[in-house]
Scaffold this motif. Structure first.
Motif, PDB file in Angstrom:
ATOM      1  N   GLU A  69       0.794  -1.227   0.000  1.00 38.70           N
ATOM      2  CA  GLU A  69       0.000   0.000   0.000  1.00 38.70           C
ATOM      3  C   GLU A  69       0.827   1.278   0.000  1.00 38.70           C
ATOM      4  OE1 GLU A  69      -3.402  -0.175   2.764  1.00 38.70           O
ATOM      5  OE2 GLU A  69      -2.797  -2.233   3.212  1.00 38.70           O
ATOM      6  N   LYS A  73       1.223   4.858   3.930  1.00 35.84           N
ATOM      7  CA  LYS A  73       0.030   4.272   4.534  1.00 35.84           C
ATOM      8  C   LYS A  73       0.261   3.959   6.011  1.00 35.84           C
ATOM      9  CE  LYS A  73      -4.202   2.936   3.796  1.00 35.84           C
ATOM     10  NZ  LYS A  73      -5.233   3.891   3.308  1.00 35.84           N
ATOM     11  N   SER A 143      -8.124   0.307   4.180  1.00 34.11           N
ATOM     12  CA  SER A 143      -7.177   0.023   3.102  1.00 34.11           C
ATOM     13  C   SER A 143      -7.880   0.203   1.769  1.00 34.11           C
ATOM     14  CB  SER A 143      -6.657  -1.415   3.219  1.00 34.11           C
ATOM     15  OG  SER A 143      -5.946  -1.800   2.056  1.00 34.11           O
ATOM     16  N   HIS A 144      -7.154   0.750   0.794  1.00 32.85           N
ATOM     17  CA  HIS A 144      -7.744   0.917  -0.530  1.00 32.85           C
ATOM     18  C   HIS A 144      -7.605  -0.342  -1.377  1.00 32.85           C
ATOM     19  CE1 HIS A 144      -3.478   1.880  -1.123  1.00 32.85           C
ATOM     20  NE2 HIS A 144      -3.648   1.514  -2.382  1.00 32.85           N
ATOM     21  N   LEU A 145      -6.943  -1.376  -0.837  1.00 31.44           N
ATOM     22  CA  LEU A 145      -6.742  -2.629  -1.565  1.00 31.44           C
ATOM     23  C   LEU A 145      -7.600  -3.767  -1.030  1.00 31.44           C
ATOM     24  CD1 LEU A 145      -2.848  -2.707  -1.964  1.00 31.44           C
ATOM     25  CD2 LEU A 145      -4.545  -1.976  -3.637  1.00 31.44           C
TER      26      LEU A 145
END
Length: 309
Positions: A69, A73, A143-145
């Protein structure tokens, strides 16, 4: 002040609060990646199908987050963390000596006085700093994932959305488990630090200097981690939960126990222990040196007598 040296002078309450807040911010910047790793480990297993990687160990978690990330992050939520230290830690630690003197009423400091001081300063700091704790934990957890879509773009965006969607009380979500956690930490780390430092100095094992502060901070961090870990995990999960996910902090704890077993209450323990130890070493060491610097450079901000209870 006449005739009082820097070593003999006692800093005023304002100086203590300022020193504690500044030192806490320095310590938070240094240890924030460890705190983020701890949060990620604590929420692990809550949503088994989220696709998030299996974090194992604090260093592996830090490396995994940085690789997948990005390094920045690890500092997601830092502004809220610094706001928490300014609003909470500055009072919790800065007022500890004053509260301890009040409860001992001029007598020799007792263990009971230290515990009461820790309870008082801990309770005040939790209530004042809870909104920053909520924003910090949620920003660290998202989290963007993996998992749900990120809810917030930044600290102030988090404050606004929480108030809009959950009401003003949403900023104080998880106050009860956080109060239990902070009371435990205060009564453990501040008292353990005090006791260890007094023991080392009075028995002439170490002088009242950096090595003594270092050893006392490590001891205090270990004790605080051991006793507060279960409450910390419940606090993190409940604070990070969406509306309706858990009925209460107690329901959160029971759900964890039924679905994941007793070991779930110690998730992130390694990261928490490393974070507390590193932060306490930085924090208490910084406070000692900041106070010494203020006393040396501006004696007028200190008193040559102990404050009245």
């Amino acid at each position: 002040m006449e005739g009082a040296t820097a070593a003999e002078a006692h800093p005023t309450m304002g100086v203590k609060i300022f020193s504690a807040g500044l030192a806490a911010c320095v310590a938070d910047v240094i240890t924030f990646p460890l705190d983020t790793a701890k949060v990620r480990q604590q929420i692990q297993g809550e949503s088994p199908n989220s696709g998030a990687p299996k974090y194992k160990g604090v260093l592996r978690t830090v490396i995994t987050v940085a690789k997948t990330e990005g390094p920045l992050k690890l500092y997601n939520g830092l502004p809220a963390g610094l706001q928490r230290q300014i609003s909470s830690a500055s009072l919790r630690i800065g007022l500890y000596d004053t509260a301890r003197e009040y409860f001992t009423e001029g007598r020799e400091t007792s263990l009971g006085g230290k515990i009461l001081a820790g309870l008082t300063t801990g309770g005040v700091s939790v209530f004042i700093g809870q909104p920053t704790e909520v924003a910090k934990v949620r920003l660290q957890a998202q989290s963007h994932l993996y998992g749900p879509k990120p809810r917030y773009t930044g600290t102030y965006n988090a404050y606004r959305i929480i108030v809009t969607t959950e009401g003003l009380t949403g900023l104080w979500k998880g106050t009860t488990p956080n109060l239990a956690r902070n009371v435990t930490i205060n009564c453990t780390e501040l008292v353990a630090y005090d006791i260890m430092k007094d023991t080392l100095v009075k028995n002439e094992i170490l002088a009242d200097d950096v090595p003594c502060h270092f050893m006392s901070a490590v001891f205090a961090g270990f004790c605080a981690t051991l006793l507060s870990s279960p409450m910390d995990v419940v606090k993190t999960r409940f604070v990070n939960s969406t509306p309706g996910q858990y009925k209460s902090a107690h329901n959160c704890a029971m759900t964890m126990f039924i679905k994941e077993g007793p070991s779930a209450f110690f998730k992130g323990k390694e990261g928490r222990e490393s974070n507390i130890n590193d932060q306490r070493e930085s924090l208490f060491g910084c406070i000692q040196h900041i106070l010494l610097g203020i006393q040396t450079c501006n004696p007028g901000m200190c008193s040559d007598q102990e404050p009245n209870p």
